[in-house]
Design a protein around this motif. Structure first.
Motif, PDB file in Angstrom:
ATOM      1  N   GLU A  65       0.825  -1.210   0.000  1.00  0.00           N
ATOM      2  CA  GLU A  65       0.000   0.000   0.000  1.00  0.00           C
ATOM      3  C   GLU A  65       0.863   1.265   0.000  1.00  0.00           C
ATOM      4  O   GLU A  65       0.547   2.253  -0.679  1.00  0.00           O
ATOM      5  CB  GLU A  65      -0.923   0.000   1.218  1.00  0.00           C
ATOM      6  CG  GLU A  65      -2.014  -1.061   1.152  1.00  0.00           C
ATOM      7  CD  GLU A  65      -2.869  -1.093   2.405  1.00  0.00           C
ATOM      8  OE1 GLU A  65      -2.549  -0.354   3.374  1.00  0.00           O
ATOM      9  OE2 GLU A  65      -3.858  -1.854   2.423  1.00  0.00           O
ATOM     10  N   ALA A  66       1.965   1.223   0.734  1.00  0.00           N
ATOM     11  CA  ALA A  66       2.804   2.410   0.860  1.00  0.00           C
ATOM     12  C   ALA A  66       3.679   2.650  -0.361  1.00  0.00           C
ATOM     13  O   ALA A  66       3.936   3.794  -0.745  1.00  0.00           O
ATOM     14  CB  ALA A  66       3.679   2.293   2.114  1.00  0.00           C
ATOM     15  N   VAL A  67       4.154   1.571  -0.998  1.00  0.00           N
ATOM     16  CA  VAL A  67       5.112   1.724  -2.088  1.00  0.00           C
ATOM     17  C   VAL A  67       4.442   1.937  -3.440  1.00  0.00           C
ATOM     18  O   VAL A  67       5.070   2.481  -4.367  1.00  0.00           O
ATOM     19  CB  VAL A  67       6.055   0.498  -2.151  1.00  0.00           C
ATOM     20  CG1 VAL A  67       5.390  -0.702  -2.820  1.00  0.00           C
ATOM     21  CG2 VAL A  67       7.368   0.858  -2.844  1.00  0.00           C
ATOM     22  N   THR A  68       3.186   1.552  -3.607  1.00  0.00           N
ATOM     23  CA  THR A  68       2.537   1.635  -4.913  1.00  0.00           C
ATOM     24  C   THR A  68       2.540   3.047  -5.497  1.00  0.00           C
ATOM     25  O   THR A  68       2.867   3.224  -6.682  1.00  0.00           O
ATOM     26  CB  THR A  68       1.105   1.071  -4.832  1.00  0.00           C
ATOM     27  OG1 THR A  68       1.183  -0.333  -4.517  1.00  0.00           O
ATOM     28  CG2 THR A  68       0.372   1.247  -6.144  1.00  0.00           C
ATOM     29  N   PRO A  69       2.204   4.105  -4.735  1.00  0.00           N
ATOM     30  CA  PRO A  69       2.269   5.454  -5.327  1.00  0.00           C
ATOM     31  C   PRO A  69       3.668   5.845  -5.780  1.00  0.00           C
ATOM     32  O   PRO A  69       3.828   6.539  -6.789  1.00  0.00           O
ATOM     33  CB  PRO A  69       1.777   6.355  -4.186  1.00  0.00           C
ATOM     34  CG  PRO A  69       0.956   5.461  -3.314  1.00  0.00           C
ATOM     35  CD  PRO A  69       1.640   4.136  -3.369  1.00  0.00           C
ATOM     36  N   LEU A  70       4.682   5.391  -5.062  1.00  0.00           N
ATOM     37  CA  LEU A  70       6.061   5.694  -5.458  1.00  0.00           C
ATOM     38  C   LEU A  70       6.408   4.979  -6.755  1.00  0.00           C
ATOM     39  O   LEU A  70       7.042   5.546  -7.646  1.00  0.00           O
ATOM     40  CB  LEU A  70       7.021   5.289  -4.343  1.00  0.00           C
ATOM     41  CG  LEU A  70       8.513   5.554  -4.592  1.00  0.00           C
ATOM     42  CD1 LEU A  70       8.781   7.042  -4.748  1.00  0.00           C
ATOM     43  CD2 LEU A  70       9.347   4.974  -3.452  1.00  0.00           C
ATOM     44  N   ALA A  71       6.003   3.725  -6.880  1.00  0.00           N
ATOM     45  CA  ALA A  71       6.297   2.943  -8.075  1.00  0.00           C
ATOM     46  C   ALA A  71       5.648   3.539  -9.315  1.00  0.00           C
ATOM     47  O   ALA A  71       6.110   3.311 -10.442  1.00  0.00           O
ATOM     48  CB  ALA A  71       5.849   1.503  -7.883  1.00  0.00           C
ATOM     49  N   LYS A  72       4.570   4.301  -9.147  1.00  0.00           N
ATOM     50  CA  LYS A  72       3.880   4.915 -10.285  1.00  0.00           C
ATOM     51  C   LYS A  72       4.658   6.095 -10.858  1.00  0.00           C
ATOM     52  O   LYS A  72       4.349   6.549 -11.970  1.00  0.00           O
ATOM     53  CB  LYS A  72       2.481   5.359  -9.864  1.00  0.00           C
ATOM     54  CG  LYS A  72       1.532   4.193  -9.606  1.00  0.00           C
ATOM     55  CD  LYS A  72       0.151   4.680  -9.191  1.00  0.00           C
ATOM     56  CE  LYS A  72      -0.797   3.516  -8.960  1.00  0.00           C
ATOM     57  NZ  LYS A  72      -2.146   3.963  -8.516  1.00  0.00           N
ATOM     58  N   GLN A  73       5.641   6.589 -10.127  1.00  0.00           N
ATOM     59  CA  GLN A  73       6.438   7.711 -10.626  1.00  0.00           C
ATOM     60  C   GLN A  73       7.481   7.184 -11.614  1.00  0.00           C
ATOM     61  O   GLN A  73       8.286   6.318 -11.268  1.00  0.00           O
ATOM     62  CB  GLN A  73       7.123   8.439  -9.466  1.00  0.00           C
ATOM     63  CG  GLN A  73       6.181   9.007  -8.437  1.00  0.00           C
ATOM     64  CD  GLN A  73       5.201   9.992  -9.043  1.00  0.00           C
ATOM     65  OE1 GLN A  73       5.553  10.806  -9.909  1.00  0.00           O
ATOM     66  NE2 GLN A  73       3.956   9.933  -8.594  1.00  0.00           N
ATOM     67  N   PRO A  74       7.498   7.684 -12.845  1.00  0.00           N
ATOM     68  CA  PRO A  74       8.389   7.119 -13.870  1.00  0.00           C
ATOM     69  C   PRO A  74       9.872   7.355 -13.616  1.00  0.00           C
ATOM     70  O   PRO A  74      10.715   6.680 -14.227  1.00  0.00           O
ATOM     71  CB  PRO A  74       7.937   7.819 -15.156  1.00  0.00           C
ATOM     72  CG  PRO A  74       7.303   9.092 -14.688  1.00  0.00           C
ATOM     73  CD  PRO A  74       6.649   8.755 -13.387  1.00  0.00           C
ATOM     74  N   ASN A  75      10.206   8.281 -12.729  1.00  0.00           N
ATOM     75  CA  ASN A  75      11.610   8.586 -12.444  1.00  0.00           C
ATOM     76  C   ASN A  75      12.138   7.817 -11.232  1.00  0.00           C
ATOM     77  O   ASN A  75      13.149   8.186 -10.643  1.00  0.00           O
ATOM     78  CB  ASN A  75      11.807  10.094 -12.210  1.00  0.00           C
ATOM     79  CG  ASN A  75      10.923  10.664 -11.110  1.00  0.00           C
ATOM     80  OD1 ASN A  75       9.805  10.190 -10.890  1.00  0.00           O
ATOM     81  ND2 ASN A  75      11.399  11.680 -10.415  1.00  0.00           N
TER      82      ASN A  75
END
Length: 283
Positions: free
Chosen positions: A188-198
């Motif tokens: 849950e915590a890492v998914t938004p970070l993984a969506k960032q292409p950089n």
């Protein structure tokens, strides 16, 4: 740098007097000097060609200066991720010191020990974002050494500074020893970070988040497979986290566990992603 090379994207060297090694009794097994001779023996045993040397928590720019000297003298070390304090009032001067080093070409990234800061939202604060923007004009990447509760702020920072590459160390330190509960909280915590292409991430540091004495590759599998779903192999890279990993496993056992889960020595995970992300062929 050829993607056919096997690259360890995350390891350290240190001396026994690093302060954090004396901070907890459980660190006593690795409270000794680890140098180039030790490194080379492990690389040979594991079949690793090149490495990225990462700051080891000394918390002073002098370590980075020493590591740059070392990188220029040791063929296996292809790049250095140095130390930076995002709140350093002398940030510009520290960056200039690095840039003026005769082996500055080996400085491929920087990181702050954000995991040691109490604030969950530290990376999203204006002063941190401002510092990251300054860093972006000096090095290609910033390594994220963060706790799970700091991952949402890391995602905000990555979105706010799209010109900087962010590298998530140790997948954000999921609590592997907690099994399904640890997996759920981390996903849950890492998914938004993984969506960032950089953003890319390191398959590293997982064995020391598991049960040191009894972990198996099966314990790591759900976290590695989730990382593959979220990032894809083109944004994942192998890192030994040696010698920290020796608390739970040998260098070779760590590499073998990742191969067991992945089913093969993926050319991106074991070399290509690190070469691209850290621009290792451009020194």
């Amino acid at each position: 740098m050829s993607s056919a090379l096997v690259i360890d994207a995350h390891h350290h060297v240190w001396t026994a007097d690093y302060p954090w090694l004396a901070s907890k009794p459980e660190f006593e097994p690795i409270r000794r000097d680890y140098g180039v001779t030790d490194l080379r023996a492990n690389l040979k045993a594991a079949g690793v060609d090149r490495t990225v040397l990462v700051e080891a928590g000394w918390g002073h720019p002098s370590e980075t200066v020493e590591f740059l000297h070392l990188a220029g003298a040791v063929d296996e070390i292809a790049g250095v991720v140095g130390f930076i304090d995002l709140l350093d009032p002398e940030l510009a001067n520290t960056l200039a010191r690095y840039a003026n080093h005769p082996r500055a070409r080996f400085l491929v990234g920087l990181r702050d020990q954000v995991q040691g800061r109490p604030e969950a939202d530290f990376l999203a604060r204006p002063e941190a974002v401002t510092a990251l923007k300054t860093i972006a004009s000096n090095v290609p990447t910033f390594d994220l050494i963060v706790r799970v509760d700091q991952l949402p702020a890391a995602a905000k920072a990555a979105a706010a500074v799209p010109e900087l590459g962010f590298v998530l160390d140790h997948l954000g330190k999921p609590q592997v020893r907690d099994g399904d509960a640890g997996l759920k909280a981390w996903t849950e915590a890492v998914t938004p970070l993984a969506k960032q292409p950089n953003v890319t991430a390191k398959l590293s540091g997982l064995v020391t988040e598991a049960d040191w004495q009894h972990w198996t590759a099966a314990d790591l599998r759900p976290f590695i497979e989730t990382a593959l779903e979220l990032f894809g192999p083109e944004r994942l890279m192998f890192g030994s986290d040696w010698p920290v990993c020796e608390l739970a496993a040998t260098y070779t056992r760590v590499k073998d566990a990742f191969i067991e889960v992945l089913g093969r020595t993926d050319p991106d995970v074991f070399g290509g992603t690190a070469a691209r992300t850290y621009q290792l062929g451009e020194q």
